[in-house]
Design an enzyme around this catalytic site. Structure first.
Site, PDB file in Angstrom:
ATOM      1  N   HIS A 133      -1.717  -2.975   8.847  1.00 59.88           N
ATOM      2  CA  HIS A 133      -1.751  -2.028   9.916  1.00 59.88           C
ATOM      3  C   HIS A 133      -1.117  -0.666   9.757  1.00 59.88           C
ATOM      4  CE1 HIS A 133       2.609  -3.358   8.743  1.00 59.88           C
ATOM      5  NE2 HIS A 133       2.936  -2.282   9.081  1.00 59.88           N
ATOM      6  N   ASP A 163      -2.501  -9.165   7.445  1.00 63.81           N
ATOM      7  CA  ASP A 163      -1.870  -7.976   7.460  1.00 63.81           C
ATOM      8  C   ASP A 163      -2.044  -7.222   5.755  1.00 63.81           C
ATOM      9  OD1 ASP A 163      -0.711  -5.448   8.281  1.00 63.81           O
ATOM     10  OD2 ASP A 163       1.263  -6.195   8.223  1.00 63.81           O
ATOM     11  N   SER A 234       6.514  -0.212   5.188  1.00 59.46           N
ATOM     12  CA  SER A 234       5.312  -0.982   5.175  1.00 59.46           C
ATOM     13  C   SER A 234       4.389  -0.815   4.034  1.00 59.46           C
ATOM     14  CB  SER A 234       4.385  -0.903   6.689  1.00 59.46           C
ATOM     15  OG  SER A 234       5.044  -1.604   7.546  1.00 59.46           O
TER      16      SER A 234
END
Length: 495
Positions: A133, A163, A234
């Site tokens: 992402h 992911d 992230s």
């Protein structure tokens, strides 16, 4: 309402946060000097992370993403920023349109920053791991090392189901991380995260492992920790006390969009399996059997004689799929697959996905009070062959330019309909800037226009031609597994 929030950070979110008063100065705090063991009853033995940070810190990178926009559109609020404001403040922000409405003038595209995330160096020759992402939809990816060197990265591959993504920079002799074993982690052990929360590079936070195998509804069971992780973290590493990476920081559980004491990391064992395939082929091959499943409650298990609530309840079976051919039925409870026990419903997709397509394996089901074994030949999920930065090949621009709503679409074939789970609709092949600003994307499937079911591209074009200019048209659009309405304002042909 609580939600699971990914931890990328948009390029302008820091400025937004500052302007809204989210960042406030904190008074100076004295730093305590080391204390002798005899003078620290009850506090001795606390972990010292300095050596660990010195070892792993140089392997952690900052990742910035950029997307091309029309140079003549003027100031725009990108989609990630709108999502940031929605998640953090609960206020929906509509897409930004040019002054006066209508379509934006055509101009040479320019790169605009769209997001900030983290990553870590897998190998000395420049392979970097991050979250899918973080790089999703990026036209350009920039990687910054701790020594301030910057590199333009190439996206090797991204797997949205786990992911996980891999990018490559043109550099050598880089400080690579040491990979640990996520199966050996213990609840309660100390762990450290390094990343770029809110764009603040090389930030170190620490905590403990709160739980293992945590199910959040995603493909992978997560490592749960209380390490402070925020937007921008992230893709950064979760590190054990031996300086080994045991996970990739990915999500937080939050009612506000900010950290609330619970964060989630993808186990490194699963991530490495994905990375190996991405580096080899650019996509991940997974098995599937074609069933929709649900969890088994204790009440249901007791009422049907299953005993304890284990397995995956089959809600529906895909016609002609692997499970259908093996004799599976709606209402079956799959308790074992390929010799592995299905403790929870979410175990099944992961276990099936690890089986090589074409392999014949036993599947044990509980049906009407009795166990039976079916032989299933595992089929294959459609490959995610397009990496995040690639664009589907558009139809000739004239198709979109001549359409009153600025959209060119083509018919779906039977295989596409089956894969998408739709009976009708058309595939969007090209969009003009005005329709794109309204939210429509290449690759979307339009199923209705103003509540009229769309069965062919010709019907789509004919209906669009009859729409009055200036009056919004409601398109029901399928994007992946989700459906949404998008409002587009038609214009006169040639306008």
């Amino acid at each position: 309402m609580e939600s699971f929030v990914d931890t990328r950070f948009t390029a302008v979110a820091f400025a937004v946060a500052l302007s809204l008063g989210m960042l406030a100065p904190i008074g100076a705090t004295a730093v305590a000097a080391p204390v002798a063991a005899a003078n620290c009853p009850g506090t001795c033995g606390l972990p010292d992370f300095t050596g660990l940070v010195e070892k792993v810190g140089p392997s952690v990178v900052n990742i910035r993403t950029f997307k091309k926009v029309s140079a003549d559109q003027g100031p725009q609020m990108d989609e990630q920023t709108r999502e940031f404001l929605r998640r953090f403040f609960g206020v929906p922000v509509p897409p930004t349109a040019p002054p006066g409405g209508g379509s934006a003038p055509k101009g040479e595209g320019e790169e605009k920053p769209t997001g900030v995330g983290s990553g870590f160096i897998l190998s000395a020759d420049g392979y970097v791991m991050t979250n899918a992402h973080v790089v999703d939809g990026a036209d350009e990816i920039m990687v910054t090392l701790t020594d301030k060197r910057e590199f333009k990265a190439k996206l090797i591959g991204a797997d949205k189901r786990t992911d996980v993504a891999v990018v490559k920079i043109d550099a050598k002799n880089l400080p690579a991380v040491s990979i640990g074993d996520s199966k050996r982690i213990k609840v309660g052990e100390w762990v450290v995260a390094i990343g770029s929360p809110f764009g603040l590079e090389n930030t170190v936070t620490a905590g403990i492992v709160s739980a293992k195998g945590r199910d959040t509804g995603d493909y992978t069971p997560f490592i749960q920790t209380d390490v402070a992780v925020n937007p921008g973290n992230s893709g950064g590493p979760l590190i054990n006390m031996q300086g080994q990476v045991i996970g990739i920081n990915s999500q937080i559980y939050s009612r506000t969009g900010g950290f609330m004491g619970i964060s989630f990391a993808i186990p490194i064992d699963e991530a490495i399996r994905v990375v190996d395939q991405l580096k080899t082929t650019g996509f991940v091959v997974r098995g599937k059997i074609g069933v929709a499943i649900d969890s088994v409650s204790r009440e249901l298990a007791e009422s049907i004689g299953l005993g304890k609530p284990i397995g995956a309840l089959v809600r529906s079976v895909e016609a002609g799929g692997a499970a259908d051919k093996a004799g599976a039925q709606a209402g079956d409870i799959i308790t074992r697959f390929d010799g592995k026990t299905i403790e929870r419903a979410t175990d099944l997709p992961r276990i099936v996905g690890e089986v090589k397509p074409g392999t014949r394996v036993p599947m044990q089901v509980f049906r009407r009070g009795a166990e039976r074994t079916l032989q299933v030949t595992v089929s294959e999920w459609a490959k995610e062959t397009k990496t995040a930065s690639e664009k589907p090949t558009p139809a000739p621009k004239s198709g979109a330019e001549k359409s009153p709503i600025g959209v060119a679409a083509v018919d779906l074939n039977d295989a596409q309909k089956k894969e998408l789970g739709v009976k009708s609709g058309v595939l969007v092949e090209a969009v003009q800037a005005s329709a794109e600003r309204d939210g429509l994307r290449v690759g979307d499937v339009v199923t209705t226009m103003n509540n009229v079911e769309i069965t062919s591209a010709k019907q789509f074009r004919d209906l669009a031609a009859t729409l009055p200019a200036g009056k919004p048209v409601a398109l029901l659009v399928r994007r992946g597994d989700a459906a949404q309405f998008i409002l587009i304002r038609p214009k006169a042909i040639g306008e």
